[in-house]
Structure formats: C-alpha cells, structure tokens
Design a protein around this motif. Structure first.
Motif, PDB file in Angstrom:
ATOM      1  N   HIS A   4       0.819  -1.212   0.000  1.00  0.00           N
ATOM      2  CA  HIS A   4       0.000   0.000   0.000  1.00  0.00           C
ATOM      3  C   HIS A   4       0.849   1.258   0.000  1.00  0.00           C
ATOM      4  O   HIS A   4       0.496   2.257  -0.609  1.00  0.00           O
ATOM      5  CB  HIS A   4      -0.982   0.006   1.170  1.00  0.00           C
ATOM      6  CG  HIS A   4      -0.325  -0.033   2.515  1.00  0.00           C
ATOM      7  ND1 HIS A   4       0.117   1.098   3.144  1.00  0.00           N
ATOM      8  CD2 HIS A   4      -0.023  -1.075   3.330  1.00  0.00           C
ATOM      9  CE1 HIS A   4       0.666   0.765   4.300  1.00  0.00           C
ATOM     10  NE2 HIS A   4       0.603  -0.546   4.439  1.00  0.00           N
ATOM     11  N   LYS A   5       1.996   1.226   0.665  1.00  0.00           N
ATOM     12  CA  LYS A   5       2.882   2.395   0.675  1.00  0.00           C
ATOM     13  C   LYS A   5       3.485   2.617  -0.709  1.00  0.00           C
ATOM     14  O   LYS A   5       3.566   3.748  -1.191  1.00  0.00           O
ATOM     15  CB  LYS A   5       3.991   2.211   1.708  1.00  0.00           C
ATOM     16  CG  LYS A   5       4.917   3.405   1.794  1.00  0.00           C
ATOM     17  CD  LYS A   5       5.966   3.206   2.859  1.00  0.00           C
ATOM     18  CE  LYS A   5       6.899   4.403   2.904  1.00  0.00           C
ATOM     19  NZ  LYS A   5       7.974   4.213   3.867  1.00  0.00           N
ATOM     20  N   PHE A   6       3.877   1.537  -1.362  1.00  0.00           N
ATOM     21  CA  PHE A   6       4.449   1.635  -2.693  1.00  0.00           C
ATOM     22  C   PHE A   6       3.409   2.145  -3.694  1.00  0.00           C
ATOM     23  O   PHE A   6       3.728   2.961  -4.562  1.00  0.00           O
ATOM     24  CB  PHE A   6       4.996   0.275  -3.128  1.00  0.00           C
ATOM     25  CG  PHE A   6       5.774   0.335  -4.401  1.00  0.00           C
ATOM     26  CD1 PHE A   6       7.036   0.892  -4.425  1.00  0.00           C
ATOM     27  CD2 PHE A   6       5.233  -0.141  -5.580  1.00  0.00           C
ATOM     28  CE1 PHE A   6       7.752   0.971  -5.595  1.00  0.00           C
ATOM     29  CE2 PHE A   6       5.944  -0.072  -6.749  1.00  0.00           C
ATOM     30  CZ  PHE A   6       7.199   0.487  -6.760  1.00  0.00           C
ATOM     31  N   GLU A   7       2.177   1.679  -3.587  1.00  0.00           N
ATOM     32  CA  GLU A   7       1.099   2.165  -4.466  1.00  0.00           C
ATOM     33  C   GLU A   7       0.833   3.647  -4.231  1.00  0.00           C
ATOM     34  O   GLU A   7       0.577   4.394  -5.175  1.00  0.00           O
ATOM     35  CB  GLU A   7      -0.176   1.360  -4.231  1.00  0.00           C
ATOM     36  CG  GLU A   7      -0.100  -0.064  -4.723  1.00  0.00           C
ATOM     37  CD  GLU A   7      -1.297  -0.890  -4.322  1.00  0.00           C
ATOM     38  OE1 GLU A   7      -2.291  -0.328  -3.817  1.00  0.00           O
ATOM     39  OE2 GLU A   7      -1.243  -2.110  -4.515  1.00  0.00           O
ATOM     40  N   ARG A   8       0.909   4.084  -2.994  1.00  0.00           N
ATOM     41  CA  ARG A   8       0.702   5.498  -2.675  1.00  0.00           C
ATOM     42  C   ARG A   8       1.805   6.350  -3.288  1.00  0.00           C
ATOM     43  O   ARG A   8       1.554   7.424  -3.841  1.00  0.00           O
ATOM     44  CB  ARG A   8       0.655   5.698  -1.159  1.00  0.00           C
ATOM     45  CG  ARG A   8       0.379   7.135  -0.749  1.00  0.00           C
ATOM     46  CD  ARG A   8       0.363   7.296   0.759  1.00  0.00           C
ATOM     47  NE  ARG A   8       1.541   6.781   1.421  1.00  0.00           N
ATOM     48  CZ  ARG A   8       2.678   7.464   1.568  1.00  0.00           C
ATOM     49  NH1 ARG A   8       2.795   8.678   1.087  1.00  0.00           N
ATOM     50  NH2 ARG A   8       3.697   6.927   2.198  1.00  0.00           N
TER      51      ARG A   8
END
Length: 115
Positions: A4-8
């Motif tokens: 989720h952090k990488f997608e953000r």
C-alpha cells in the motif's frame, strides 16, 4: 516496502508529474493534449517509467516524449522537491497510443449500439 505504501508513492509520482507537465514551456509538450496513462516506479525508487499518450495519435505522443526527455532533469528536480523522498526516481518516458485506441473502441461500440 509494504504494497500500500508503494502504491501510494506511485500515485503521488503520477499526480506530481501531471502538475509538472502543466508548468513546462516546451512547445512539443504544450501544443498537444497529453495524458499520463501509467507510471511504473522501480522498487528501489531509482527510476520510473512514464507512459504518455496524446489525443492526436502516436506521432504527436512521440514528439511530446522528445520534449519531455529534454526536460527530464528539470522534471526530476521538481519531483524531488515536491515529494521529499530519499531517492527521487529518474523519469523514463514512453509514447503509447492508448487514448487513440480507446477512442476508436468507443466509436465501434457506439456503432454497434446504433445498429
């Protein structure tokens, strides 16, 4: 890095690149209506692949990519100042005809609906 952090981070890069494109003064970029179709950021944040499409077709998108490549240093610096990441990804630009393809597909669907 969690997913989720990488997608953000990927979405942040795409959003900021869109804003930076509006500020560019290169006529190859400003004369055509270009859109960022997709952004792929590497896991180590060293580079990002930016897929650009134009309403006028693939040739106009290729011309816009030439303008973007010549401004890639400015774009990377601006991206680094806006995102405050440890490593600022170097943008690599690619031309695609996905907007033109989608518009053609939409026209075909409209013709099928009418008949």
């Amino acid at each position: 890095m969690p997913g989720h952090k990488f997608e953000r981070i990927t979405e942040d890069v795409k959003r900021e690149l869109t804003a930076i494109f509006r500020e560019l003064k290169d006529p190859r970029v400003t004369q055509s209506m270009i859109s960022i179709v997709k952004v792929d950021v590497s896991r180590d944040l060293s580079f990002c692949k930016v897929y650009v499409s134009a309403m006028g077709g693939i040739e106009i998108a290729k011309e816009a990519v030439l303008g973007l490549k010549s401004a890639s240093g400015f774009i990377r610096r601006e991206l680094g100042e806006r995102l405050k990441l440890r490593n600022t990804p170097a943008p690599i630009f690619f031309a695609t005809d996905s907007i033109e393809y989608g518009a053609d597909l939409f026209k075909k669907l409209e013709r099928l609906k009418d008949s």
